[in-house]
Write a protein that holds these residues in place. Structure first.
Motif, PDB file in Angstrom:
ATOM      1  N   VAL A   1      -7.464   1.729  -7.516  1.00  0.00           N
ATOM      2  CA  VAL A   1      -7.662   0.419  -8.140  1.00  0.00           C
ATOM      3  C   VAL A   1      -7.780  -0.618  -7.032  1.00  0.00           C
ATOM      4  O   VAL A   1      -7.053  -0.568  -6.035  1.00  0.00           O
ATOM      5  CB  VAL A   1      -6.470   0.043  -9.056  1.00  0.00           C
ATOM      6  N   SER A   2      -8.694  -1.569  -7.210  1.00  0.00           N
ATOM      7  CA  SER A   2      -8.837  -2.658  -6.241  1.00  0.00           C
ATOM      8  C   SER A   2      -8.700  -3.991  -6.964  1.00  0.00           C
ATOM      9  O   SER A   2      -9.301  -4.199  -8.016  1.00  0.00           O
ATOM     10  CB  SER A   2     -10.213  -2.584  -5.571  1.00  0.00           C
TER      11      SER A   2
ATOM     12  N   GLY B   1      -4.808   8.747   3.805  1.00  0.00           N
ATOM     13  CA  GLY B   1      -3.874   9.331   2.852  1.00  0.00           C
ATOM     14  C   GLY B   1      -2.760   8.374   2.454  1.00  0.00           C
ATOM     15  O   GLY B   1      -1.773   8.770   1.828  1.00  0.00           O
ATOM     16  N   ALA B   2      -2.891   7.089   2.820  1.00  0.00           N
ATOM     17  CA  ALA B   2      -1.870   6.100   2.475  1.00  0.00           C
ATOM     18  C   ALA B   2      -1.876   5.832   0.971  1.00  0.00           C
ATOM     19  O   ALA B   2      -2.781   6.254   0.250  1.00  0.00           O
ATOM     20  CB  ALA B   2      -2.123   4.802   3.254  1.00  0.00           C
ATOM     21  N   ASP B   3      -0.848   5.113   0.498  1.00  0.00           N
ATOM     22  CA  ASP B   3      -0.796   4.724  -0.912  1.00  0.00           C
ATOM     23  C   ASP B   3      -1.674   3.508  -1.176  1.00  0.00           C
ATOM     24  O   ASP B   3      -2.117   3.279  -2.297  1.00  0.00           O
ATOM     25  CB  ASP B   3       0.644   4.373  -1.316  1.00  0.00           C
ATOM     26  N   SER B   4      -1.883   2.701  -0.116  1.00  0.00           N
ATOM     27  CA  SER B   4      -2.637   1.459  -0.314  1.00  0.00           C
ATOM     28  C   SER B   4      -3.246   0.998   1.000  1.00  0.00           C
ATOM     29  O   SER B   4      -2.802   1.395   2.086  1.00  0.00           O
ATOM     30  CB  SER B   4      -1.709   0.364  -0.852  1.00  0.00           C
ATOM     31  N   VAL B   5      -4.255   0.144   0.865  1.00  0.00           N
ATOM     32  CA  VAL B   5      -4.852  -0.533   2.017  1.00  0.00           C
ATOM     33  C   VAL B   5      -4.851  -2.031   1.707  1.00  0.00           C
ATOM     34  O   VAL B   5      -5.217  -2.449   0.607  1.00  0.00           O
ATOM     35  CB  VAL B   5      -6.298  -0.053   2.272  1.00  0.00           C
ATOM     36  N   VAL B   6      -4.422  -2.822   2.697  1.00  0.00           N
ATOM     37  CA  VAL B   6      -4.369  -4.278   2.554  1.00  0.00           C
ATOM     38  C   VAL B   6      -5.226  -4.891   3.655  1.00  0.00           C
ATOM     39  O   VAL B   6      -5.123  -4.484   4.822  1.00  0.00           O
ATOM     40  CB  VAL B   6      -2.906  -4.773   2.683  1.00  0.00           C
TER      41      VAL B   6
ATOM     42  N   TYR C   1      -7.275  -5.562  -1.512  1.00  0.00           N
ATOM     43  CA  TYR C   1      -6.124  -4.765  -1.969  1.00  0.00           C
ATOM     44  C   TYR C   1      -6.700  -3.577  -2.703  1.00  0.00           C
ATOM     45  O   TYR C   1      -7.413  -3.748  -3.692  1.00  0.00           O
ATOM     46  CB  TYR C   1      -5.233  -5.545  -2.946  1.00  0.00           C
ATOM     47  N   ILE C   2      -6.404  -2.377  -2.217  1.00  0.00           N
ATOM     48  CA  ILE C   2      -6.888  -1.182  -2.909  1.00  0.00           C
ATOM     49  C   ILE C   2      -5.789  -0.126  -2.824  1.00  0.00           C
ATOM     50  O   ILE C   2      -5.153   0.017  -1.774  1.00  0.00           O
ATOM     51  CB  ILE C   2      -8.254  -0.730  -2.340  1.00  0.00           C
TER      52      ILE C   2
ATOM     53  N   SER D   1       4.654  -1.988  -7.341  1.00  0.00           N
ATOM     54  CA  SER D   1       4.063  -2.891  -6.350  1.00  0.00           C
ATOM     55  C   SER D   1       2.581  -2.536  -6.208  1.00  0.00           C
ATOM     56  O   SER D   1       2.085  -1.645  -6.888  1.00  0.00           O
ATOM     57  CB  SER D   1       4.742  -2.701  -4.985  1.00  0.00           C
ATOM     58  N   PHE D   2       1.898  -3.238  -5.293  1.00  0.00           N
ATOM     59  CA  PHE D   2       0.519  -2.880  -4.959  1.00  0.00           C
ATOM     60  C   PHE D   2       0.478  -2.008  -3.705  1.00  0.00           C
ATOM     61  O   PHE D   2      -0.589  -1.704  -3.200  1.00  0.00           O
ATOM     62  CB  PHE D   2      -0.319  -4.132  -4.672  1.00  0.00           C
ATOM     63  N   TYR D   3       1.657  -1.643  -3.205  1.00  0.00           N
ATOM     64  CA  TYR D   3       1.715  -1.098  -1.858  1.00  0.00           C
ATOM     65  C   TYR D   3       2.147   0.368  -1.765  1.00  0.00           C
ATOM     66  O   TYR D   3       1.608   1.108  -0.955  1.00  0.00           O
ATOM     67  CB  TYR D   3       2.667  -1.946  -1.003  1.00  0.00           C
ATOM     68  N   GLY D   4       3.127   0.782  -2.582  1.00  0.00           N
ATOM     69  CA  GLY D   4       3.686   2.111  -2.400  1.00  0.00           C
ATOM     70  C   GLY D   4       4.459   2.169  -1.090  1.00  0.00           C
ATOM     71  O   GLY D   4       4.825   1.135  -0.519  1.00  0.00           O
ATOM     72  N   ASP D   5       4.695   3.380  -0.586  1.00  0.00           N
ATOM     73  CA  ASP D   5       5.506   3.526   0.631  1.00  0.00           C
ATOM     74  C   ASP D   5       4.673   3.444   1.903  1.00  0.00           C
ATOM     75  O   ASP D   5       5.119   2.941   2.917  1.00  0.00           O
ATOM     76  CB  ASP D   5       6.265   4.867   0.606  1.00  0.00           C
ATOM     77  N   GLU D   6       3.438   3.965   1.827  1.00  0.00           N
ATOM     78  CA  GLU D   6       2.595   4.018   3.028  1.00  0.00           C
ATOM     79  C   GLU D   6       1.442   3.039   2.862  1.00  0.00           C
ATOM     80  O   GLU D   6       0.613   3.201   1.969  1.00  0.00           O
ATOM     81  CB  GLU D   6       2.015   5.427   3.185  1.00  0.00           C
ATOM     82  N   VAL D   7       1.407   2.046   3.740  1.00  0.00           N
ATOM     83  CA  VAL D   7       0.368   1.020   3.646  1.00  0.00           C
ATOM     84  C   VAL D   7      -0.479   1.049   4.917  1.00  0.00           C
ATOM     85  O   VAL D   7       0.069   1.077   6.019  1.00  0.00           O
ATOM     86  CB  VAL D   7       0.993  -0.388   3.498  1.00  0.00           C
ATOM     87  N   ALA D   8      -1.796   1.067   4.763  1.00  0.00           N
ATOM     88  CA  ALA D   8      -2.683   0.967   5.931  1.00  0.00           C
ATOM     89  C   ALA D   8      -3.304  -0.425   5.944  1.00  0.00           C
ATOM     90  O   ALA D   8      -3.671  -0.959   4.897  1.00  0.00           O
ATOM     91  CB  ALA D   8      -3.776   2.036   5.863  1.00  0.00           C
ATOM     92  N   GLY D   9      -3.388  -1.027   7.126  1.00  0.00           N
ATOM     93  CA  GLY D   9      -3.981  -2.360   7.258  1.00  0.00           C
ATOM     94  C   GLY D   9      -5.442  -2.255   7.649  1.00  0.00           C
ATOM     95  O   GLY D   9      -5.789  -1.535   8.582  1.00  0.00           O
ATOM     96  N   TYR D  10      -6.289  -2.948   6.907  1.00  0.00           N
ATOM     97  CA  TYR D  10      -7.716  -3.006   7.241  1.00  0.00           C
ATOM     98  C   TYR D  10      -7.969  -4.356   7.914  1.00  0.00           C
ATOM     99  O   TYR D  10      -7.854  -5.414   7.283  1.00  0.00           O
ATOM    100  CB  TYR D  10      -8.561  -2.851   5.965  1.00  0.00           C
ATOM    101  N   VAL D  11      -8.297  -4.321   9.206  1.00  0.00           N
ATOM    102  CA  VAL D  11      -8.413  -5.553   9.987  1.00  0.00           C
ATOM    103  C   VAL D  11      -9.786  -6.183   9.772  1.00  0.00           C
ATOM    104  O   VAL D  11     -10.820  -5.545   9.980  1.00  0.00           O
ATOM    105  CB  VAL D  11      -8.197  -5.275  11.491  1.00  0.00           C
ATOM    106  N   MET D  12      -9.772  -7.443   9.343  1.00  0.00           N
ATOM    107  CA  MET D  12     -11.010  -8.180   9.094  1.00  0.00           C
ATOM    108  C   MET D  12     -11.181  -9.263  10.154  1.00  0.00           C
ATOM    109  O   MET D  12     -10.198  -9.795  10.664  1.00  0.00           O
ATOM    110  CB  MET D  12     -10.954  -8.844   7.711  1.00  0.00           C
TER     111      MET D  12
END
Length: 242
Positions: free
Chosen positions: A106-107, A132-137, A190-191, A203-214
């Protein structure tokens, strides 16, 4: 190629305190929401793109640009202080219960980030799958002078320490000596895996969050009236380059 089911939820309520009718106010001749819809469609990553709104006029604009409005958002989820979480939970739950639709990812697509591009969405999804993260921010780098190791705390007597609690004289002198880069959430990306919405601690994050640098130039977020001019300038600049 594995095709994932990705749900894009554009969140656009009718009320807006700082900028009246913000989501459909014209920015460079198009309603604000258009930029998010266009980037989402161009990205090609979504098999469903829906709009969550409580406002008939916004729903109409969304439909005109080819976005689904399967439901009208309940009034109690459209207040000034309503957090995003119940809004997204409602959308995902509604689609599961009424259309038996269950996405892999979901995004959240906030119209207040009009400079988000199709390639950002494509790259963020690729990062989520690969990591394999739970989310990307989506994140932007913090400008040097606001780096957390260069910020201060004041006690009730206004005595100053570094935010780490160390004395001010221990402040790192040169930017290149800072031991890490710092980032803040841009609000543009947010995905996540839908199960994090319904975890014991949702949450929107879960335990493992990966950062997408813009890049900074895409980081305009429209919250205050002054941000409008910044966004217009930035959109003109980006369009000149294309």
């Amino acid at each position: 190629e594995v095709k994932y089911k990705v749900l894009g939820v554009i969140t656009a309520r009718g009320g807006s305190k700082s900028i009246p009718r913000k989501n459909i106010k014209e920015l460079c001749g198009k309603p604000l929401i258009f930029y998010t819809i266009e980037a989402a469609k161009k990205s090609g990553i979504f098999d469903r793109l829906i709009l969550s709104t409580d406002d008939e006029e916004i729903a109409e604009v969304g439909r005109n640009y080819g976005v689904e409005t399967p439901f009208m958002r309940p009034k109690e989820l459209a207040g000034d202080t309503t957090p995003h979480l119940p809004v997204i939970q409602h959308a995902v739950r509604w689609l599961a219960e009424n259309e038996n639709y269950q996405p892999d990812f979901v995004s959240i697509l906030q119209p207040t980030a009009p400079l988000r591009q199709a390639f950002h969405l494509q790259e963020a999804l690729a990062l989520l799958i690969k990591s394999g993260a739970d989310s990307v921010v989506g994140v932007n780098e913090v400008p040097g002078h606001t780096h957390p190791l260069w910020t201060f705390k004041l006690d009730p007597e206004n005595r100053m320490t570094l935010s780490t609690g160390e004395p001010v004289k221990n402040k790192i002198k040169r930017r290149q000596d800072l031991p890490f880069k710092a980032y803040y959430a841009s609000g543009a990306i947010y995905i996540f895996k839908p199960r994090v919405l319904f975890d014991a601690e949702p949450s929107f994050y879960g335990d493992e969050v990966a950062g997408y640098v813009m890049e900074e130039k895409y980081g305009v977020n429209i919250d205050e009236p002054g941000d409008w001019e910044l966004a217009e300038k930035a959109i003109r600049k980006i369009n000149e380059r294309v």
